[in-house]
Design an enzyme around this catalytic site. Structure first.
Site, short mmCIF file in Angstrom:
data_model
loop_
_atom_site.label_atom_id
_atom_site.label_comp_id
_atom_site.label_asym_id
_atom_site.label_seq_id
_atom_site.Cartn_x
_atom_site.Cartn_y
_atom_site.Cartn_z
N LYS A 1 -65.37 -13.05 9.65
CA LYS A 1 -66.55 -12.15 9.26
C LYS A 1 -66.42 -11.70 7.83
CE LYS A 1 -66.01 -9.09 12.44
NZ LYS A 1 -64.94 -9.48 13.01
N ARG B 1 -70.54 -1.89 17.53
CA ARG B 1 -69.59 -2.34 18.25
C ARG B 1 -69.64 -2.12 19.77
NH1 ARG B 1 -65.68 -3.35 13.74
NH2 ARG B 1 -63.77 -4.16 14.73
N ARG C 1 -52.64 -12.21 8.01
CA ARG C 1 -53.77 -11.90 6.92
C ARG C 1 -53.09 -10.97 6.06
NH1 ARG C 1 -59.16 -9.09 8.84
NH2 ARG C 1 -57.82 -7.91 10.29
N ARG D 1 -52.22 -5.25 6.84
CA ARG D 1 -52.87 -4.05 7.86
C ARG D 1 -51.89 -3.54 8.67
NH1 ARG D 1 -59.08 -5.21 8.90
NH2 ARG D 1 -58.27 -4.32 10.67
N ARG E 1 -57.13 -5.28 20.53
CA ARG E 1 -58.60 -5.47 19.85
C ARG E 1 -59.35 -6.37 20.49
NH1 ARG E 1 -55.87 -6.26 14.01
NH2 ARG E 1 -58.16 -6.48 13.37
P1 ADP Z 1 -61.60 -6.63 11.93
O1 ADP Z 1 -62.16 -7.04 10.70
O2 ADP Z 1 -60.08 -7.21 12.23
O3 ADP Z 1 -62.50 -6.77 13.28
P2 ADP Z 1 -62.08 -3.81 11.22
O4 ADP Z 1 -61.71 -3.79 9.81
O5 ADP Z 1 -63.79 -4.25 11.17
O6 ADP Z 1 -61.22 -5.09 11.85
O7 ADP Z 1 -61.86 -2.62 12.11
C1 ADP Z 1 -60.55 -2.20 12.14
C2 ADP Z 1 -60.40 -0.90 12.92
O8 ADP Z 1 -61.39 -0.01 12.56
C3 ADP Z 1 -61.02 -1.21 14.60
O9 ADP Z 1 -59.89 -1.94 15.29
C4 ADP Z 1 -61.60 0.16 15.01
O10 ADP Z 1 -60.59 0.93 15.24
C5 ADP Z 1 -62.08 0.77 13.65
N1 ADP Z 1 -63.89 0.53 13.58
C6 ADP Z 1 -64.33 -0.30 12.64
N2 ADP Z 1 -65.59 -0.52 12.86
C7 ADP Z 1 -65.77 0.15 14.02
C8 ADP Z 1 -66.93 0.74 14.46
N3 ADP Z 1 -68.10 0.23 14.49
N4 ADP Z 1 -66.90 1.19 15.84
C9 ADP Z 1 -65.63 1.72 16.16
N5 ADP Z 1 -64.68 1.56 15.35
C10 ADP Z 1 -64.56 0.94 14.32
P1 ADP Z 2 -62.58 -10.70 10.21
O1 ADP Z 2 -63.42 -9.88 9.17
O2 ADP Z 2 -63.61 -11.20 11.17
O3 ADP Z 2 -61.61 -9.79 10.91
P2 ADP Z 2 -61.39 -12.22 8.10
O4 ADP Z 2 -62.52 -12.61 7.12
O5 ADP Z 2 -60.65 -10.96 7.60
O6 ADP Z 2 -61.72 -11.84 9.51
O7 ADP Z 2 -60.34 -13.41 8.35
C1 ADP Z 2 -59.15 -13.00 9.00
C2 ADP Z 2 -57.87 -14.03 8.60
O8 ADP Z 2 -58.33 -15.44 8.79
C3 ADP Z 2 -57.74 -13.84 7.19
O9 ADP Z 2 -56.37 -13.93 6.73
C4 ADP Z 2 -58.33 -15.02 6.56
O10 ADP Z 2 -57.88 -15.42 5.16
C5 ADP Z 2 -58.28 -15.77 7.51
N1 ADP Z 2 -59.41 -16.86 7.78
C6 ADP Z 2 -60.76 -16.85 7.77
N2 ADP Z 2 -61.34 -17.69 7.68
C7 ADP Z 2 -60.43 -18.82 8.20
C8 ADP Z 2 -60.84 -20.23 8.39
N3 ADP Z 2 -62.00 -20.89 8.68
N4 ADP Z 2 -59.56 -20.82 8.83
C9 ADP Z 2 -58.28 -20.28 8.83
N5 ADP Z 2 -58.21 -19.02 8.43
C10 ADP Z 2 -59.15 -18.32 8.09
#
Ligand code: ADP
Ligand code: ADP
Length: 213
Positions: free
Chosen positions: A13, A88, A127, A160, A171
């Site tokens: 995302k 979420r 990541r 992270r 998660r």
């Molecule tokens: P990812 O990109 O790996 O999905 P995020 O950066 O969006 O992770 O979120 C990291 C953490 O922040 C989540 O595991 C949760 O603890 C918290 N978080 C983020 N957005 C929300 C939300 N909309 N509601 C509740 N918790 C959230």
């Molecule tokens: P999210 O915001 O959904 O948690 P991220 O954009 O942070 O996801 O991506 C999670 C991890 O996967 C990062 O290390 C990113 O570089 C990697 N990644 C993203 N898109 C791809 C893809 N198409 N193929 C392989 N790795 C990817």
């Protein structure tokens, strides 16, 4: 253009949102990034959120909704936005509906990025992101040119603390149980755009552009 981005942790995302933002000149609002900023600055909100985030659990809806409500007051969002990681839960989706109503706005698309769990675990444990500009890397799929250093600004990369296998597994469960059902909230409005999130970044981005047309 107003977009909600749904998808499990690691689906890409953040990576894709940064491409959309550039092409469509809209803002990315990531609740995860906002929470981490608060955590780093040691704000009251950050202190409240920390224990939930460390364990990979959701921060309470009331905290998230007041934080997003404040962001919605900012003029920067008037040209459009992509909500990354919000809503979420059902109460958050209801809260968003309320915010939209107050501003006479509606959503244009809900993108759902789909990636199998085994691939998500591989992506997340590798990541890394820039501590300054937030650029997202992957040690396996998209490594920086120099170990541990951002290609764009030379700042150190961070790993992270919630990107460990144990926390990732929790998660993914939280996403399945609490967030994925939101598809049913947006389906009757005809907003759902399912995107295959496997393959390379540009290939996925082309699928997204087609869905947004
Ligand atoms: P990812 O990109 O790996 O999905 P995020 O950066 O969006 O992770 O979120 C990291 C953490 O922040 C989540 O595991 C949760 O603890 C918290 N978080 C983020 N957005 C929300 C939300 N909309 N509601 C509740 N918790 C959230
Ligand atoms: P999210 O915001 O959904 O948690 P991220 O954009 O942070 O996801 O991506 C999670 C991890 O996967 C990062 O290390 C990113 O570089 C990697 N990644 C993203 N898109 C791809 C893809 N198409 N193929 C392989 N790795 C990817």
């Amino acid at each position: 253009m107003r977009i909600v981005f749904l998808g499990p942790p690691g689906a890409g995302k953040g990576t894709q949102a940064k491409l959309i933002v550039k092409d469509y000149h809209i803002r990315q609002l990531s609740t995860g990034d906002l929470l981490r900023e608060n955590l780093n600055r040691g704000t009251e909100l950050g202190v409240k959120a920390q224990a939930y985030m460390v364990g990979g659990n959701l921060v309470p809806d009331s905290v998230i909704l007041s934080m997003v409500g404040e962001e919605f007051q900012k003029p920067e969002l008037s040209a459009g936005y992509i909500l990354d990681g919000f809503p979420r839960t059902y109460p958050q989706a209801d809260g968003l509906d309320q915010l939209l109503k107050e501003q006479n706005q509606s959503l244009d698309h809900v993108l759902v990025l789909n990636v199998p769990d085994s691939e998500l675990i591989r992506r997340l444990t590798a990541r890394r992101s820039c501590s300054e500009c937030g650029h997202i890397y992957n040690l396996v799929f998209n490594p920086p040119k120099l170990d541990g250093v951002c290609d764009h600004d030379g700042s150190p990369l961070i790993h992270r603390s919630d990107d460990t296998e144990e926390t990732v597994v929790n998660r993914l469960k939280v996403y399945q149980n609490q967030t994925k059902p939101l598809v049913d909230h947006y389906k009757p409005q005809g907003l759902i755009r399912n995107i295959d999130g496997t393959g390379d970044v540009q290939e996925i981005y082309q699928r997204i552009l087609t869905a947004l047309k």
